[in-house]
Design an enzyme around this catalytic site. Structure first.
Site, mmCIF file in Angstrom:
data_model
loop_
_atom_site.group_PDB
_atom_site.id
_atom_site.type_symbol
_atom_site.label_atom_id
_atom_site.label_comp_id
_atom_site.label_asym_id
_atom_site.label_seq_id
_atom_site.Cartn_x
_atom_site.Cartn_y
_atom_site.Cartn_z
ATOM 1 N N PRO A 6 30.079 49.958 49.715
ATOM 2 C CA PRO A 6 30.455 48.539 49.685
ATOM 3 C C PRO A 6 31.966 48.297 49.789
ATOM 4 O O PRO A 6 32.393 47.205 50.144
ATOM 5 C CB PRO A 6 29.918 48.049 48.338
ATOM 6 N N ASP A 10 40.390 45.097 43.378
ATOM 7 C CA ASP A 10 40.021 46.184 42.460
ATOM 8 C C ASP A 10 38.717 46.791 42.996
ATOM 9 O O ASP A 10 37.644 46.567 42.461
ATOM 10 C CB ASP A 10 39.840 45.619 41.048
ATOM 11 N N ASP A 36 33.570 45.849 36.420
ATOM 12 C CA ASP A 36 33.566 46.266 35.009
ATOM 13 C C ASP A 36 34.309 45.261 34.131
ATOM 14 O O ASP A 36 34.183 45.286 32.905
ATOM 15 C CB ASP A 36 34.172 47.671 34.864
ATOM 16 N N ASP A 41 35.897 53.226 46.215
ATOM 17 C CA ASP A 41 36.423 54.016 47.329
ATOM 18 C C ASP A 41 36.051 53.399 48.683
ATOM 19 O O ASP A 41 35.098 52.631 48.768
ATOM 20 C CB ASP A 41 35.852 55.446 47.259
ATOM 21 N N GLU A 86 32.503 39.781 42.753
ATOM 22 C CA GLU A 86 32.004 41.162 42.696
ATOM 23 C C GLU A 86 30.674 41.211 43.458
ATOM 24 O O GLU A 86 29.782 40.402 43.199
ATOM 25 C CB GLU A 86 31.829 41.582 41.233
ATOM 26 N N HIS A 105 43.900 49.285 34.491
ATOM 27 C CA HIS A 105 43.734 47.829 34.408
ATOM 28 C C HIS A 105 45.051 47.118 34.097
ATOM 29 O O HIS A 105 45.314 46.044 34.633
ATOM 30 C CB HIS A 105 42.627 47.482 33.408
ATOM 31 N N GLN A 152 24.538 50.585 45.750
ATOM 32 C CA GLN A 152 25.039 51.903 45.342
ATOM 33 C C GLN A 152 24.299 52.445 44.128
ATOM 34 O O GLN A 152 23.562 51.715 43.453
ATOM 35 C CB GLN A 152 26.536 51.787 45.015
ATOM 36 N N ASP A 154 29.911 38.446 48.166
ATOM 37 C CA ASP A 154 30.630 39.328 49.080
ATOM 38 C C ASP A 154 32.115 38.942 49.168
ATOM 39 O O ASP A 154 32.452 37.855 49.668
ATOM 40 C CB ASP A 154 29.934 39.208 50.448
ATOM 41 N N GLY A 155 32.971 39.827 48.689
ATOM 42 C CA GLY A 155 34.409 39.561 48.673
ATOM 43 C C GLY A 155 34.981 39.402 50.074
ATOM 44 O O GLY A 155 35.922 38.629 50.286
HETATM 45 N N1 SPD Z 1 38.731 56.892 43.431
HETATM 46 C C1 SPD Z 1 38.423 56.007 42.380
HETATM 47 C C2 SPD Z 1 38.970 54.641 42.602
HETATM 48 C C3 SPD Z 1 38.266 53.685 41.731
HETATM 49 C C4 SPD Z 1 38.901 52.359 41.728
HETATM 50 N N2 SPD Z 1 38.143 51.372 41.046
HETATM 51 C C5 SPD Z 1 38.217 51.402 39.659
HETATM 52 C C6 SPD Z 1 37.549 50.250 39.045
HETATM 53 C C7 SPD Z 1 38.132 49.945 37.725
HETATM 54 N N3 SPD Z 1 38.034 48.589 37.417
#
Ligand code: SPD
Length: 277
Positions: free
Chosen positions: A164, A157, A86, A160, A106, A62, A31, A139-140
């Protein structure tokens, strides 16, 4: 010159914020990855043009994705975080005294790398090599397919359901989540906006209900996500939000989450109830 960053939500809606400086813009195998410093929210992580998290308001997402499920489970010891590159979700998970081990898988190593460099407040647990944390770049979906009867709580977590993140919103993935959980385990996933993503939420709710005896949804108010109203979906084998008793549980210092919200976040507006009926 003024620089602005826009997330296009629908053909007719965009979220735009003014940018002071672009700190990083690159492309991984998976990405587009960017970190921009914004006037409104401070530094913000943007993946494939979608706002993910920012210094000013990351605590909402979070804290809510971590503490709500970890307090529904009476004794979570082993936790898996899928995505969350993150580091904000694991930063909150490691704070729980009951938690002995957190595996994090991740897919995109570049997200971890730039978060450690530009978002140290969020990536704290990764930066400090927290001893509870076992971080894998991988790969989750494959990890979940291989796991069996291992985790008390799984936190998805994800970004969209495009790119991925797509395979993390499927019936097959939820079947593997069920298999990866212990007999009393539960999972939570960020499931986007109940206003803007209705077909997605209807489909995934049906899939989760098909597999798990308990399906629940809760809300949080996240300023950088479309409409501000964001939902999280739970699939649980045994424990439900209504049965939580926090009287003998750890007290955490938090900025958004609190004991009242542990139950109140599950109060849904009628249009949302209708959506997941
Ligand atoms: N539409 C945005 C959704 C994002 C979700 N992931 C956020 C990552 C924060 N750790």
């Amino acid at each position: 010159m003024q620089l602005w960053c826009t997330e296009n939500e629908t053909e007719y809606l965009g979220l735009t914020t003014r940018v002071k400086e672009t700190l990083f813009a690159g492309k991984s195998e998976f990405q587009d990855v960017a970190v921009v410093d914004t006037y409104q929210f401070g530094r913000m992580l943007v993946l494939d043009g979608v706002f993910q998290t920012s210094i000013a308001e990351e605590f909402v997402y979070h804290e809510m994705i971590a503490h709500i499920p970890l307090f529904i489970h009476p004794n979570p010891k082993k936790v898996l975080v899928i995505g969350g590159g993150d580091g904000g979700a694991v930063r909150e998970v490691v704070r729980h005294d009951t938690v002995e081990k957190v595996e994090m898988v991740e897919i995109d190593g570049l997200v971890v790398e730039v978060s450690k460099k530009y978002l140290p407040q969020i990536s704290k647990a990764m930066l400090e090599n927290n001893p509870k944390l076992d971080l894998k770049i991988g790969d989750g979906i494959g990890h979940m397919a291989a796991a069996e009867n291992e985790y008390d709580v799984i936190i998805v977590d994800c970004s969209d359901p495009i790119g991925p993140g797509e395979g993390l919103f499927t019936h097959a993935f939820y079947q593997n989540v069920y298999k990866a959980l212990k007999p009393d385990g539960l999972f939570v996933q960020q499931t986007e906006s109940p206003f803007y993503h209705q077909p997605l939420i209807q489909r995934l709710s049906k899939d989760i209900k098909d597999i798990f005896p308990i399906h629940e949804m809760y809300l949080a108010h996240i300023p950088i996500y479309p409409g501000g109203m964001h939902c999280f979906t739970i699939g649980s084998k045994k424990y439900a939000s209504k049965d939580v008793d926090l009287s003998n549980r750890q007290k955490l210092e938090t900025k958004y989450y609190n004991e009242e919200l542990q139950k109140a976040a599950f109060a849904l507006p009628n249009f949302v109830k209708e959506l997941i009926k």
